[in-house]
Design a protein around this motif. Structure first.
Motif, PDB file in Angstrom:
ATOM      1  N   GLY A   1       0.779  -1.227   0.000  1.00 56.34           N
ATOM      2  CA  GLY A   1       0.000   0.000   0.000  1.00 56.34           C
ATOM      3  C   GLY A   1       0.813   1.280   0.000  1.00 56.34           C
ATOM      4  N   GLY A   2       2.098   1.171  -0.298  1.00 56.05           N
ATOM      5  CA  GLY A   2       2.964   2.352  -0.316  1.00 56.05           C
ATOM      6  C   GLY A   2       3.532   2.605  -1.692  1.00 56.05           C
ATOM      7  N   TRP A   3       4.691   3.241  -1.717  1.00 51.07           N
ATOM      8  CA  TRP A   3       5.365   3.535  -2.977  1.00 51.07           C
ATOM      9  C   TRP A   3       6.873   3.646  -2.773  1.00 51.07           C
ATOM     10  CZ3 TRP A   3       7.644   8.052  -1.742  1.00 51.07           C
ATOM     11  CH2 TRP A   3       6.935   9.009  -1.017  1.00 51.07           C
ATOM     12  N   LEU A   4       7.570   3.510  -3.887  1.00 51.39           N
ATOM     13  CA  LEU A   4       9.013   3.745  -3.953  1.00 51.39           C
ATOM     14  C   LEU A   4       9.233   4.650  -5.147  1.00 51.39           C
ATOM     15  CD1 LEU A   4      11.974   1.466  -3.376  1.00 51.39           C
ATOM     16  CD2 LEU A   4      11.822   2.610  -5.582  1.00 51.39           C
ATOM     17  N   ARG A   5       9.938   5.751  -4.910  1.00 51.19           N
ATOM     18  CA  ARG A   5      10.236   6.718  -5.968  1.00 51.19           C
ATOM     19  C   ARG A   5      11.742   6.850  -6.116  1.00 51.19           C
ATOM     20  NH1 ARG A   5       5.934  11.269  -3.806  1.00 51.19           N
ATOM     21  NH2 ARG A   5       4.079  10.122  -4.437  1.00 51.19           N
ATOM     22  N   LEU A   6      12.169   7.150  -7.321  1.00 53.14           N
ATOM     23  CA  LEU A   6      13.579   7.383  -7.597  1.00 53.14           C
ATOM     24  C   LEU A   6      13.794   8.867  -7.818  1.00 53.14           C
ATOM     25  CD1 LEU A   6      14.148   4.438 -10.103  1.00 53.14           C
ATOM     26  CD2 LEU A   6      14.370   4.431  -7.600  1.00 53.14           C
TER      27      LEU A   6
END
Length: 114
Positions: free
Chosen positions: A73-78
């Motif tokens: 339910g989250g995110w990973l951003r670069l």
């Protein structure tokens, strides 16, 4: 390779990576990602501004981290990839899947869920 972690007041986490992200150093990043992704609905930004080289094991760690964050339910951003790394992410088709920002501040400022 050197990896540092900063926890923010909004519960997001910035992982800053310095050096080459390759088979010899991949364990450092994967261990760090495992720790921060254990949180509920993780919000992770990986600062790539200090990465000079990235091979398939590094790309794999980023994809696995992204998939795991999304599943929880989250995110990973670069953020802040070099020109080389930006082209690599684009060439292998990751930019449509993983959000890439020009700076960490831009990634933090985006309040839209990925």
């Amino acid at each position: 390779m050197h990896v540092s972690v900063v926890d923010n007041a909004d519960e997001s986490v910035v992982i800053t990576v310095r050096g080459d992200l390759d088979i010899d150093s991949n364990t450092v990043l994967t261990t760090t990602l495992d720790q921060v992704l254990d949180r509920p609905a993780p919000m992770v930004i990986v600062d790539l501004s200090g990465v000079g080289f990235c091979d398939s094991t590094g790309l794999s760690a980023l994809v696995i981290g992204h998939n795991r964050a999304r599943a929880d339910g989250g995110w990973l951003r670069l953020a802040a990839p070099s020109d080389f790394l930006g082209r690599l992410l684009d060439t292998v088709g990751l930019t449509p899947r993983i959000s890439v920002y020009p700076t960490v501040a831009d990634a933090l400022a985006d309040r839209n869920p990925d």
